[in-house]
Every structure is written in C-alpha cells, then in structure tokens.
Write a protein that holds these residues in place. Structure first.
Motif, PDB file in Angstrom:
ATOM      1  N   GLY A 202     -11.759  -0.655   5.408  1.00 46.56           N
ATOM      2  CA  GLY A 202     -11.472   0.588   6.111  1.00 46.56           C
ATOM      3  C   GLY A 202     -10.347   1.302   5.411  1.00 46.56           C
ATOM      4  N   VAL A 203     -10.234   2.573   5.714  1.00 43.39           N
ATOM      5  CA  VAL A 203      -9.187   3.348   5.057  1.00 43.39           C
ATOM      6  C   VAL A 203      -8.468   4.177   6.106  1.00 43.39           C
ATOM      7  CG1 VAL A 203     -10.759   5.242   4.466  1.00 43.39           C
ATOM      8  CG2 VAL A 203      -8.731   4.900   3.107  1.00 43.39           C
ATOM      9  N   MET A 204      -7.150   4.327   5.938  1.00 42.33           N
ATOM     10  CA  MET A 204      -6.378   5.156   6.862  1.00 42.33           C
ATOM     11  C   MET A 204      -6.183   6.515   6.196  1.00 42.33           C
ATOM     12  SD  MET A 204      -2.972   4.056   8.850  1.00 42.33           S
ATOM     13  CE  MET A 204      -2.238   5.028  10.138  1.00 42.33           C
ATOM     14  N   GLU A 205      -6.850   7.506   6.775  1.00 41.90           N
ATOM     15  CA  GLU A 205      -6.806   8.836   6.164  1.00 41.90           C
ATOM     16  C   GLU A 205      -5.709   9.685   6.799  1.00 41.90           C
ATOM     17  OE1 GLU A 205     -11.321   9.929   5.073  1.00 41.90           O
ATOM     18  OE2 GLU A 205     -11.000   9.523   7.192  1.00 41.90           O
ATOM     19  N   TYR A 206      -5.402  10.783   6.127  1.00 44.32           N
ATOM     20  CA  TYR A 206      -4.446  11.794   6.590  1.00 44.32           C
ATOM     21  C   TYR A 206      -3.033  11.249   6.807  1.00 44.32           C
ATOM     22  CZ  TYR A 206      -9.078  13.601   7.661  1.00 44.32           C
ATOM     23  OH  TYR A 206     -10.404  13.944   7.574  1.00 44.32           O
ATOM     24  N   VAL A 207      -2.661  10.207   6.078  1.00 41.21           N
ATOM     25  CA  VAL A 207      -1.275   9.735   6.160  1.00 41.21           C
ATOM     26  C   VAL A 207      -0.482  10.546   5.148  1.00 41.21           C
ATOM     27  CG1 VAL A 207       0.275   7.764   5.948  1.00 41.21           C
ATOM     28  CG2 VAL A 207      -2.087   7.418   6.677  1.00 41.21           C
ATOM     29  N   ARG A 208       0.545  11.238   5.597  1.00 40.00           N
ATOM     30  CA  ARG A 208       1.305  12.109   4.691  1.00 40.00           C
ATOM     31  C   ARG A 208       1.868  11.312   3.519  1.00 40.00           C
ATOM     32  NH1 ARG A 208       5.001  15.489   8.693  1.00 40.00           N
ATOM     33  NH2 ARG A 208       3.388  16.533   9.880  1.00 40.00           N
ATOM     34  N   ARG A 209       1.898  11.989   2.371  1.00 40.87           N
ATOM     35  CA  ARG A 209       2.353  11.308   1.146  1.00 40.87           C
ATOM     36  C   ARG A 209       3.828  10.912   1.258  1.00 40.87           C
ATOM     37  NH1 ARG A 209       3.890  13.054  -3.883  1.00 40.87           N
ATOM     38  NH2 ARG A 209       3.823  15.199  -3.194  1.00 40.87           N
ATOM     39  N   GLY A 231      -1.495   0.554  21.278  1.00 39.58           N
ATOM     40  CA  GLY A 231      -0.700  -0.551  20.742  1.00 39.58           C
ATOM     41  C   GLY A 231      -1.483  -1.777  20.322  1.00 39.58           C
ATOM     42  N   LEU A 232      -2.805  -1.700  20.347  1.00 41.54           N
ATOM     43  CA  LEU A 232      -3.592  -2.871  19.920  1.00 41.54           C
ATOM     44  C   LEU A 232      -3.722  -2.887  18.397  1.00 41.54           C
ATOM     45  CD1 LEU A 232      -6.700  -3.671  22.093  1.00 41.54           C
ATOM     46  CD2 LEU A 232      -4.660  -4.997  21.712  1.00 41.54           C
ATOM     47  N   GLN A 233      -3.675  -4.068  17.832  1.00 45.80           N
ATOM     48  CA  GLN A 233      -3.765  -4.176  16.373  1.00 45.80           C
ATOM     49  C   GLN A 233      -5.137  -3.768  15.862  1.00 45.80           C
ATOM     50  OE1 GLN A 233      -2.625  -7.355  13.943  1.00 45.80           O
ATOM     51  NE2 GLN A 233      -0.774  -7.844  15.086  1.00 45.80           N
ATOM     52  N   ILE A 234      -5.148  -3.064  14.761  1.00 42.59           N
ATOM     53  CA  ILE A 234      -6.413  -2.722  14.107  1.00 42.59           C
ATOM     54  C   ILE A 234      -6.504  -3.470  12.779  1.00 42.59           C
ATOM     55  CG2 ILE A 234      -7.852  -0.865  13.167  1.00 42.59           C
ATOM     56  CD1 ILE A 234      -6.310   1.053  15.044  1.00 42.59           C
ATOM     57  N   GLY A 235      -5.405  -3.466  12.052  1.00 40.47           N
ATOM     58  CA  GLY A 235      -5.426  -4.170  10.768  1.00 40.47           C
ATOM     59  C   GLY A 235      -4.070  -4.143  10.101  1.00 40.47           C
ATOM     60  N   THR A 236      -4.062  -4.581   8.852  1.00 38.73           N
ATOM     61  CA  THR A 236      -2.828  -4.530   8.073  1.00 38.73           C
ATOM     62  C   THR A 236      -3.091  -3.782   6.771  1.00 38.73           C
ATOM     63  OG1 THR A 236      -3.407  -6.690   7.203  1.00 38.73           O
ATOM     64  CG2 THR A 236      -1.744  -6.653   8.925  1.00 38.73           C
ATOM     65  N   VAL A 237      -2.063  -3.112   6.289  1.00 37.36           N
ATOM     66  CA  VAL A 237      -2.195  -2.357   5.035  1.00 37.36           C
ATOM     67  C   VAL A 237      -2.247  -3.333   3.878  1.00 37.36           C
ATOM     68  CG1 VAL A 237      -1.053  -0.696   3.509  1.00 37.36           C
ATOM     69  CG2 VAL A 237      -0.932  -0.419   5.996  1.00 37.36           C
ATOM     70  N   TYR A 238      -3.260  -3.187   3.005  1.00 43.40           N
ATOM     71  CA  TYR A 238      -3.251  -4.082   1.843  1.00 43.40           C
ATOM     72  C   TYR A 238      -3.401  -3.367   0.512  1.00 43.40           C
ATOM     73  CZ  TYR A 238      -8.297  -4.308   0.890  1.00 43.40           C
ATOM     74  OH  TYR A 238      -9.581  -4.018   0.529  1.00 43.40           O
ATOM     75  N   LYS A 239      -3.579  -2.050   0.552  1.00 41.16           N
ATOM     76  CA  LYS A 239      -3.618  -1.314  -0.721  1.00 41.16           C
ATOM     77  C   LYS A 239      -3.171   0.125  -0.473  1.00 41.16           C
ATOM     78  CE  LYS A 239      -6.882  -0.323  -4.442  1.00 41.16           C
ATOM     79  NZ  LYS A 239      -8.312  -0.307  -4.761  1.00 41.16           N
ATOM     80  N   ILE A 240      -2.243   0.577  -1.320  1.00 44.80           N
ATOM     81  CA  ILE A 240      -1.773   1.966  -1.183  1.00 44.80           C
ATOM     82  C   ILE A 240      -1.867   2.646  -2.543  1.00 44.80           C
ATOM     83  CG2 ILE A 240       0.167   3.431  -0.489  1.00 44.80           C
ATOM     84  CD1 ILE A 240       1.301   0.745   0.788  1.00 44.80           C
ATOM     85  N   ILE A 241      -2.450   3.814  -2.547  1.00 47.48           N
ATOM     86  CA  ILE A 241      -2.442   4.610  -3.782  1.00 47.48           C
ATOM     87  C   ILE A 241      -1.753   5.941  -3.467  1.00 47.48           C
ATOM     88  CG2 ILE A 241      -3.831   5.727  -5.580  1.00 47.48           C
ATOM     89  CD1 ILE A 241      -5.991   3.591  -5.048  1.00 47.48           C
ATOM     90  N   LYS A 242      -0.574   6.114  -4.076  1.00 48.36           N
ATOM     91  CA  LYS A 242       0.189   7.331  -3.817  1.00 48.36           C
ATOM     92  C   LYS A 242       0.256   8.141  -5.104  1.00 48.36           C
ATOM     93  CE  LYS A 242       3.797   6.998  -0.863  1.00 48.36           C
ATOM     94  NZ  LYS A 242       5.186   6.844  -0.406  1.00 48.36           N
ATOM     95  N   LYS A 243      -0.475   9.253  -5.122  1.00 45.45           N
ATOM     96  CA  LYS A 243      -0.462  10.099  -6.319  1.00 45.45           C
ATOM     97  C   LYS A 243       0.705  11.080  -6.259  1.00 45.45           C
ATOM     98  CE  LYS A 243      -5.398   9.704  -7.098  1.00 45.45           C
ATOM     99  NZ  LYS A 243      -6.708  10.266  -6.858  1.00 45.45           N
ATOM    100  N   PRO A 244       1.131  11.577  -7.430  1.00 49.80           N
ATOM    101  CA  PRO A 244       2.283  12.507  -7.414  1.00 49.80           C
ATOM    102  C   PRO A 244       1.942  13.881  -6.842  1.00 49.80           C
ATOM    103  CG  PRO A 244       1.458  12.197  -9.646  1.00 49.80           C
ATOM    104  CD  PRO A 244       0.708  11.243  -8.792  1.00 49.80           C
ATOM    105  N   TYR A 245       0.678  14.113  -6.530  1.00 55.49           N
ATOM    106  CA  TYR A 245       0.294  15.408  -5.954  1.00 55.49           C
ATOM    107  C   TYR A 245      -0.533  15.167  -4.683  1.00 55.49           C
ATOM    108  CZ  TYR A 245      -3.830  13.992  -8.575  1.00 55.49           C
ATOM    109  OH  TYR A 245      -4.868  13.267  -9.067  1.00 55.49           O
ATOM    110  N   GLY A 246      -0.873  16.244  -4.004  1.00 59.63           N
ATOM    111  CA  GLY A 246      -1.677  16.126  -2.784  1.00 59.63           C
ATOM    112  C   GLY A 246      -0.802  15.980  -1.556  1.00 59.63           C
ATOM    113  N   ILE A 247      -1.429  16.080  -0.383  1.00 57.63           N
ATOM    114  CA  ILE A 247      -0.612  16.001   0.829  1.00 57.63           C
ATOM    115  C   ILE A 247      -0.721  14.649   1.526  1.00 57.63           C
ATOM    116  CG2 ILE A 247      -0.480  18.477   1.352  1.00 57.63           C
ATOM    117  CD1 ILE A 247      -2.844  18.044   3.256  1.00 57.63           C
ATOM    118  N   SER A 248      -1.710  13.855   1.132  1.00 61.25           N
ATOM    119  CA  SER A 248      -1.825  12.554   1.807  1.00 61.25           C
ATOM    120  C   SER A 248      -1.923  11.417   0.792  1.00 61.25           C
ATOM    121  CB  SER A 248      -3.037  12.540   2.726  1.00 61.25           C
ATOM    122  OG  SER A 248      -4.202  12.815   2.001  1.00 61.25           O
TER     123      SER A 248
END
Lengths: 280, 179
Positions: A202-209, A231-248
C-alpha cells in the motif's frame, strides 16, 4: 436486412463480444455497493461450498502439521514417543489454554478500546484474482451487517464491507487497489490517504514533502469519514522516496495485518461508545 | 443430441461454479498469490478449440464469473478474457498445429497476456495503481502452475468433448484452426 445480418454475423458477434465488457467497464457499473439478483444467486450457490472447502483445507493443514510433529518424534525414539506425545499433548493443551486466555484478554481489551459493538466473523474465501484483494466472510445482512462497516482485527484495520448477502459479505481490504483510507502518521500527525497497489502492500498518498516521515513510523486511521475507528493501526512505513521537487512524498506502507494468514476478523457494527450509566 | 447439449451446458456451468469455489479457497490456501486460474484455462481452451461465437460466449461467461468473485471493476475480466480469447484465436489460426507442446505454450502465453491486458485496462479505466514488476512476476509463476494444471485439464476437456459428442476433437481442431 436479414441477409445483411446473416452475411455480417461474425463481425456483429465480435463487435458485441468486445463492446459488452467495454460497456460494463465504462459505465462504472461496479457500484461495488449494489448487487444484482444474478450475482446474489452465484454467491448464494458458491458461498456455502467455499465455506466447506475452507474449513476442510484448514482442518487438513492442521492434521498435516500434527502428523509431521508425531512423525518427527517417532523417528527419535519409539518407546519414548508415547510418553513425550502424551506430555506434549498436555503441554499443547496448556499452551492452547494459555494462548486462548491471552487472545481473549487481548480481544477484551481490543473491544473496549475500539468499539463494544463488534461481531466476530470467519474468512471463508479470498479474491479469485491475483491482482485484487477482497475477502469473503461468513456474516451477512441476517447478522445486521451493512455496507461500509469497518472490519478489523487486534493487529489493525482489515477493510470495509462492500457487498452483503443474507449470510455472507465481501470485504474490500486496505491493500486492494480500490481502497482509500484517511490516515495519520502517529508520531508526527502528518496526514495522508492510504491506497492499495496491485502487487504491493500500500502507499500513503498526499503526504506533504515537508512532513517528517521516517521508516518504521506507525500509521493509524484518522477516523474521518466515520467508517473506521480512530487510532487503529493500519501499517508501518517501510519505504520513503522524497524527491527535491513536487508537493508530496512517496511513502510505502507495510500493513500490520497479515492478509495471507487472515482467518478471523471483527465487524464493527457501530462506532458509538456504550451509553454511560448515570450515577444516582 | 438435445441430451448431450444439455449435458454440455450443465457441465460448463458446473465447471464455472467449481472454479469459482476452488480458486478463492483451496488454491488460495495452497498457492497464495501464485494460484492457477481455472477460468482462464477455459478461455484458452475455448480460443484453441471452439468457434468464435461459441468460444467468445464461453470467455465472456468466464470473465463475468471472475468479475463476480473478484474485487475488480465490473467488466474488467470480461474484457481482459475477451482480448486473450481473440489474441490466441488469431495466433492459433496462423500458427497452431494441434499438439501438446503448442497447447502448453498457449497456456503460458495466455496467462501472461491476461496479466498484460489486465494492467493496461487497469491503467486506462481506473485510477488503481499497480506494481508492474511484482504483478508480472506473480503472473509468470501463476503461468507455470496454469501450464501444469492445464496439461492435464486439457486432456480431460478433449476426452469430455469426445464423450459428449461435442466434436471429433482431432478433425475439428484442424478444421477450426485452419478455416
């Protein structure tokens, strides 16, 4: 006219065969909520068979595991095996009781924490395809199950009900490509929407950069939309790709629920808390 | 003749229900995400050994059942299976000579094609995301299972065809494929 139809019979059939599915698809007739009578008939006929097969398969797996254990002990010592076997059986019973005890305590805590109105259900079938992720459960409208009710386990959110027949329901899991859940990162309260991806978790979209997100961060439901408990758990973050541009930023999530081993779930019948007793 | 037709239609319906019952339960438990597709095997068989109207209708029906038991948008597998049916039909008319090796190759290619078409349809008609590499890898493994199961299943289908007098398999295979 008839002559034309006869001459062009094959072409007409080919066009019909291609157009019909296209019509279904483009009209977006999967209103996943509505179920046509013929669909109900198919479910009505297959769900009991699926239930029997699932129970048999689970029984066979358990019996096989048991057999392997016994065989292994047999190889070590024939005489000792009987003693060990009986002791193991006792131990197994004790362990089972202990596990059951722990599980029940966990469930009690879970029920108190999430919602007092929860109904247990058994998973009877998985999605027929390899690209989508729905599951069938053995509770339906006869048990007051309704569309959009949340389905959870003590490990976290499983999904929500999208189809209901009298005794069975279909659950759209959080890892299905059509699933969308409003969520927050527990540590930083960064918001986003979790959606499934075919072939991945799964992916968490629209998270601000600019938001602080780290691997291992716990993602929980925000409670918005009133479907899932807050407050119920959905998952844990295991991969983040943060580009130098874009809003998310791109945040991949690993669900806390093990969907391949899913056997029992809870349907949240109501998100409202129990009415408080008035003190005299 | 009527009785045999009735038997044929009943068996086809039973097969669809059986596939719909077995795939999400037994196969899902045994093979997980790499489970074989009985319905897709039916489509591939129909594309090799049935005429366009008959095989096309069978494929449409198989796709419809797949759509019912899946979380896919309605029409997704109907379209995907139809495209697989026509692709294999066209290819078989040009290259297919009845035989086990080409049958097995058709099953393998058919499974990969179904995934490929599925991903294309998914990207055109929905906003669903897909991890293409993983989906394809799963599909390749699923294709191996399909090939193994299809090898035996097709033999069963041939026998059944002869038994219900649907057609003389060998004669019609050649006739269908070449005409």
């Amino acid at each position: 006219m008839l002559k034309f139809l006869k001459e062009k019979r094959l072409i007409i059939i080919v066009v019909f065969l291609i157009l019909l599915p296209l019509l279904f698809l483009s009209s977006g007739s999967k209103s996943r909520h509505e179920m046509a009578w013929y669909e109900r008939v198919v479910y009505f006929l297959t769900n009991p068979i699926q239930k029997v097969i699932t129970n048999s398969v689970e029984g066979a797996f358990h019996a096989f595991d048991y057999y392997i254990n016994i065989l292994d002990t047999k190889q070590k010592n024939q005489t000792l095996e009987k003693k060990v076997s009986s002791l193991l059986q006792e131990l197994s019973q004790l362990r089972e009781t202990q596990l059951e005890n722990e599980r029940l305590r966990l469930l009690l805590n879970f029920k108190q924490r999430v919602s007092p109105f929860m109904v247990p259900a058994q998973v009877i079938a998985k999605d027929i395809s390899n690209e989508f992720e729905t599951v069938q459960i053995n509770k339906g409208s006869e048990d007051n199950v309704k569309i959009n009710m949340a389905v959870v386990t003590p490990q976290g959110i499983v999904g929500r009900i999208i189809k209901v027949t009298s005794h069975y329901s279909t659950v759209l899991t959080v890892i299905d490509p059509a699933s969308r859940i409003d969520a927050v990162i527990q540590r930083t309260r960064a918001r986003g929407v979790i959606s499934g991806i075919a072939g991945a978790h799964g992916v968490m979209e629209y998270v601000r950069r600019t938001e602080d997100v780290q691997e291992g961060d716990v993602v929980i439901s925000s409670g918005l939309a009133g479907i899932y408990p807050k407050g119920l758990q959905i998952g844990t973050v295991y991969k983040i790709i943060k580009k130098p541009y874009g809003i998310s930023q791109y945040v991949e999530i690993k669900p806390t629920v093990s969907f391949s081993k899913l056997e029992e779930v809870f349907i949240v019948m109501s998100l409202e808390p129990l009415p408080q007793k008035k003190e005299n | 003749m009527l009785l045999k037709r009735l038997l044929y239609c009943t068996s086809l319906t039973l097969f669809l229900f059986l596939a719909g019952s077995l795939e999400p339960t037994l196969f899902a438990a045994l093979f997980g995400h790499f489970k074989p597709h009985l319905l897709l095997l039916l489509v591939i068989y129909a594309s090799l050994y049935r005429t366009i109207p008959e095989g096309g209708f069978m494929s449409l029906l198989a796709g419809y059942f797949q759509d019912i038991f899946s979380g896919s948008p309605q029409g997704f597998y109907m379209l995907s299976f139809m495209l697989v049916f026509f692709t294999i039909k066209i290819l078989s008319q040009a290259f297919y000579v009845p035989g086990k090796k080409l049958e097995v190759l058709s099953i393998f290619l058919g499974t990969l094609l179904a995934t490929l078409y599925g991903l294309v349809i998914l990207s055109i008609f929905t906003d669903h995301a897909a991890h293409f590499f993983v989906v394809f890898l799963r599909s390749a493994l699923s294709a191996l299972w399909n090939t193994l199961i299809g090898y035996f299943l097709f033999a069963g289908f041939h026998t059944f065809d002869l038994w219900v007098g649907k057609r003389d398999t060998k004669k019609v295979i050649t006739g269908d494929a070449r005409s």
